[in-house]
Design an enzyme around this catalytic site. Structure first.
Site, short mmCIF file in Angstrom:
data_model
loop_
_atom_site.label_atom_id
_atom_site.label_comp_id
_atom_site.label_asym_id
_atom_site.label_seq_id
_atom_site.Cartn_x
_atom_site.Cartn_y
_atom_site.Cartn_z
N LYS A 130 0.86 -1.19 0.00
CA LYS A 130 0.00 0.00 0.00
C LYS A 130 0.89 1.24 0.00
O LYS A 130 2.03 1.19 0.47
CB LYS A 130 -0.86 0.08 1.27
CG LYS A 130 -1.72 -1.13 1.58
CD LYS A 130 -3.03 -1.08 0.82
CE LYS A 130 -3.92 -2.25 1.18
NZ LYS A 130 -5.15 -2.27 0.35
N ARG A 131 0.36 2.37 -0.49
CA ARG A 131 1.05 3.61 -0.16
C ARG A 131 0.94 3.79 1.35
O ARG A 131 -0.02 3.32 1.98
CB ARG A 131 0.46 4.79 -0.92
CG ARG A 131 -0.95 5.16 -0.54
CD ARG A 131 -1.48 6.32 -1.39
NE ARG A 131 -2.88 6.57 -1.11
CZ ARG A 131 -3.33 7.38 -0.16
NH1 ARG A 131 -2.46 8.02 0.62
NH2 ARG A 131 -4.61 7.56 0.03
N THR A 144 -7.54 -1.92 -4.74
CA THR A 144 -7.46 -2.80 -5.90
C THR A 144 -6.37 -3.85 -5.69
O THR A 144 -6.39 -4.90 -6.33
CB THR A 144 -7.17 -2.02 -7.19
OG1 THR A 144 -6.05 -1.15 -6.99
CG2 THR A 144 -8.39 -1.21 -7.62
N LYS A 182 -6.02 -7.95 -6.79
CA LYS A 182 -4.86 -8.57 -7.44
C LYS A 182 -4.39 -9.78 -6.64
O LYS A 182 -4.06 -10.84 -7.20
CB LYS A 182 -3.74 -7.55 -7.59
CG LYS A 182 -4.07 -6.41 -8.53
CD LYS A 182 -3.14 -5.21 -8.35
CE LYS A 182 -3.73 -3.97 -9.00
NZ LYS A 182 -3.07 -2.73 -8.58
N LYS A 200 -4.16 3.07 6.59
CA LYS A 200 -3.83 1.76 6.01
C LYS A 200 -3.10 0.87 7.02
O LYS A 200 -2.91 -0.31 6.79
CB LYS A 200 -3.00 1.95 4.74
CG LYS A 200 -3.81 2.64 3.62
CD LYS A 200 -2.99 2.84 2.37
CE LYS A 200 -3.75 3.61 1.32
NZ LYS A 200 -4.82 2.82 0.67
#
Length: 793
Positions: A527-528, A635, A639, A533
């Site tokens: 993740k960024r 997203t 994946k 997050k």
């Protein structure tokens, strides 16, 4: 041009022989890329001709980011030539994989926003729909990430200097964009302000081909580059200094906006993109401007291109001479808006003073949009609080999300939960005023890159079981459910997963001299870096595991490798300190004579699309641990799912919909729900210190953290301390961490049952088809854009 392996080899060798020196991998890459580009050009020309001939409605997708990744391999996959070219190169003594590594990574994006735009471009072309991207040709990208003593370092990504030339400069379509200056209005005749003393910037487009599946449709990604205008448009004074100011506009993605100078530069970038793209659309049309909405759909990807609304109004009012109501009707039937966040800090707001100074006419139009909308709202006898929330201009700031909603005909969130929160909370008043505008479009990913390209071994295994139809219709992946009890298939899947884990281990040994146990569980958090997050929760839990190993000689869990990858924004000190913390704890664990056999922490530097292609297929566990209600969609979760990793996460974003597809038995879910988080935030009843005082493990870990022993000095965690303690842990790290730890224990136990784990993985792949971006684009087209498939001749 080449249509067979022998023809390809013959042409490739001829081009090699024309080289003056022995062909290096770089030279061989250039030759191959040139051949593919020539092959694509025919279909690109034909697609452009068909659009002009048939006059179908066309989409223009405005985005500040397009994280497209390397193009050579993906173009070969989409042309169905990858296998043939790979075999041909092998026979000539070259490796296609090695040649692909020669291609520079385009510096056009950062994270999910840009990767989504790239997936959409792939799907639009693959579905043979007329749609194009509009972005900026950043010379230095975001930045190339390095590490120095555990701290993130940032260097420009000068990818264009090494580019082999997938893009084409279109000097014939160059335009001129005015900034600053003042407005002069004649007292006679119709109202038409004249922009005086502007500082002009030349916008030059570079076009890239976007190759759809089977090469039937090749659309265009148009990237704008800022350059010095011609002599007659240059201002007086130091031309060298002015050139530097101009070129800075397309120099870096997301310049540091912690200063007024940085904010001004971001505004320049956003207007530069919108004005250049809109001028091109309007000036090169072959239909009356009054029917623009019939021929053109414009999707703005988040609020960065929201200036498209007043800019289109400016063009219609000042250049086309339309009255306000007609111009507003066209604008609000042409532009639609995708919202990507519910975080207040990410809802862009710009200073009215700055906007008026930089874009005097555009700001005047925003004022008029605001005045008319406020007038309409006042007629509805709304409460003062509601009126304030509906204001576009408020307290000297322009609220870009509000402008985007008011000026669009459709507004969408990017996951069901996200859209519901927008409608119920963040944009409640706007939704009540425009109930017909809001709708959901859950994000998707292109399986052509994230499965077919990134994981050909798994793709081949899937096709051997259910055939190739899934490549055109990912919902056909459902057929894999018939193989969840097939021990032979599950064994083959395990072998593929192990192959991808070995490949990643070899790659990181080569790239970062990191030695990884390929038999360990690969647990990935990609993740960024951001507080919500919760990379912080992940690394603090790892520290708790380390403490347990040191304290309890009987605790020797199955080996796990924890991967972190992502970048922190240059000015986001909290996120940069989390990266430092991860790397310090990694050094402690990876050098411990006992713990290193059970835990390993790896920070993958300079995360990119090409690195992602190696990581997602190798993952066993997908960390999706955002604070519930904070992640718009995600997203990466899709994946991972499509490559058979098991989700360990919260009910947030599109993970909610992933679990709807797989069932909770095929994932590991923990933590507060979105409703619980929002209730805590409303009532302010959460107190982080209670968990520090009552829980021994948390207390010890927090004490170590605050002492600085985990980060080589307390000064290296002052922003972390501030958020976790002083700001009362706004992302509920300490509230959720023990449930997170128990869920990890459950996953560890499940992993021991080999066949059961493989079955879970296959269920995830089988149910992933709905998260193809092809599905998302079909929904956009049917419900928002009104595009029609164009059949290639």
């Amino acid at each position: 041009m080449f249509y067979s392996k022998e023809e390809f080899k013959e042409n490739f060798v001829k081009l090699l022989e024309q080289q003056e020196q022995p062909a290096s991998p770089k030279t061989a890459y250039s030759i191959l890329a040139g051949m593919v580009r020539e092959f694509v050009q025919r279909d690109w020309d034909e697609t452009t001709y068909l659009y002009q001939e048939e006059q179908r409605k066309q989409l223009y997708y405005f985005s500040i980011e397009f994280l497209i990744g390397r193009m050579l391999g993906q173009n070969l996959v989409n042309l169905s030539l990858y296998e043939m070219v790979s075999e041909g190169l092998d026979e000539l003594g070259y490796s296609l994989a090695e040649l692909e590594e020669q291609e520079p990574e385009p510096g056009l994006g950062n994270g999910g926003l840009g990767r989504l735009a790239a997936c959409f471009m792939d799907s639009i072309a693959s579905l043979q729909m007329p749609g194009h991207g509009c972005g900026i040709r950043y010379k230095g990208g975001l930045f190339s990430q390095g590490l120095s003593d555990g701290f993130q370092t940032e260097q420009p990504t000068d990818w264009i200097n090494d580019s082999v030339g997938w893009d084409t400069r279109r000097e014939d379509l160059a335009l001129y964009i005015p900034f600053f200056g003042k407005l002069q209005v004649s007292e006679e005749g119709p109202f038409k302000p004249e922009h005086k003393d502007a500082k002009w910037v030349k916008a030059v487009p570079y076009d890239m081909p976007i190759v759809g599946a089977y090469g039937n449709t090749v659309n265009t990604l148009r990237l704008w580059q800022a350059e010095l205008p011609e002599q007659q448009l240059l201002p007086d004074g130091d031309i060298d200094a002015y050139q530097q100011q101009v070129e800075t506009i397309s120099d870096r993605l997301y310049p540091d906006d912690s200063t007024d100078e940085g904010k001004l530069l971001r505004l320049k970038q956003q207007y530069f993109l919108c004005s250049a793209s809109l001028q091109t659309i309007v000036k090169n049309r072959d239909f009356p401007i009054t029917v623009l909405a019939k021929h053109v759909a414009i999707q703005i990807n988040d609020t960065h291109p929201a200036l498209a609304i007043p800019e289109l109004m400016r063009i219609l009012l000042d250049e086309e001479g339309m009255p306000w109501e007609e111009a507003w009707g066209i604008t609000t039937h042409t532009i639609s808006y995708t919202n990507h966040t519910i975080l207040e800090e990410a809802m862009e707001k710009w200073s009215s003073r700055m906007l008026e100074q930089l874009l005097p006419r555009v700001y005047m139009i925003i004022q008029e949009i605001d005045r008319r909308f406020k007038e309409k709202c006042h007629q509805e006898n709304l409460e003062p609080e509601a009126l304030k929330k509906l204001a576009i201009i408020d307290d000297g700031m322009v609220k870009m999300a509000t402008l985007a909603v008011v000026g669009s005909y459709k507004v969408n969130g990017v996951a069901k939960l996200h859209t519901d929160i927008l409608k119920m909370r963040e944009m409640k008043e706007l939704n009540e005023h425009f109930p017909h505008k809001f709708h959901n479009k859950t994000n998707g990913i292109t399986h052509r890159r994230w499965l077919m390209k990134a994981n050909p071994e798994l793709s081949d295994l899937i096709s051997s079981a259910i055939g190739d139809e899934w490549k055109q219709d990912t919902m056909k992946l459902h057929k894999l459910n018939e193989f969840t009890q097939d021990s032979v298939f599950l064994g083959d899947f395990k072998a593929v997963k192990q192959q991808k884990k070995n490949q990643l281990a070899d790659y990181l040994l080569d790239q970062q001299t990191v030695t990884i146990d390929p038999e360990s569980i690969y647990d990935m958090h990609i993740k960024r870096f951001h507080g919500y997050k919760r990379q912080l929760m992940n690394i603090l839990h790892i520290q708790m595991l380390y403490n347990r190993i040191k304290e309890d000689a009987s605790y020797r869990p199955h080996p796990r490798t924890f991967f972190f990858a992502g970048k922190a924004a240059k000015s986001y000190q909290f996120a940069k300190q989390v990266i430092k913390l991860i790397n310090t704890i990694a050094e402690q664990i990876n050098t411990d004579p006992v713990a290193r056999h059970h835990l390993h922490v790896v920070f993958v530097e300079d995360y990119s699309v090409s690195r992602a292609e190696k990581m997602f297929p190798a993952a066993d566990i997908s960390e999706q641990i955002s604070t519930a209600s904070k992640e718009a969609s995600g997203t990466g979760n899709m994946k991972f799912m499509m490559n058979g990793a098991i989700t360990l996460g919260t009910f947030d974003g599109a993970t909610v919909e992933i679990i709807e597809q797989t069932g909770e038995d095929n994932a590991f879910i923990f933590g507060l729900s979105a409703q619980q988080v929002m209730q805590f935030e409303k009532e302010k009843t959460y107190h982080a210190r209670e968990f520090i005082e009552k829980d021994h493990e948390i207390s010890r870990m927090v004490s170590e953290l605050l002492s600085g022993s985990l980060s080589k000095g307390p000064e290296n965690i002052d922003f972390i301390r501030r958020q976790l303690i002083d700001e009362n842990d706004p992302f509920f790290v300490l509230k959720d961490i023990q449930h997170y730890a128990r869920t990890h224990n459950r996953a560890l136990a499940e992993y021991e049952d080999n066949l059961a784990w493989q079955e879970m993985s296959v269920v995830n792949i089988a149910q992933s088809g709905i998260f193809s971006s092809d599905r998302t684009i079909r929904q956009y087209s049917d419900e928002v854009w009104g595009l029609e498939k164009v059949h290639s001749k």
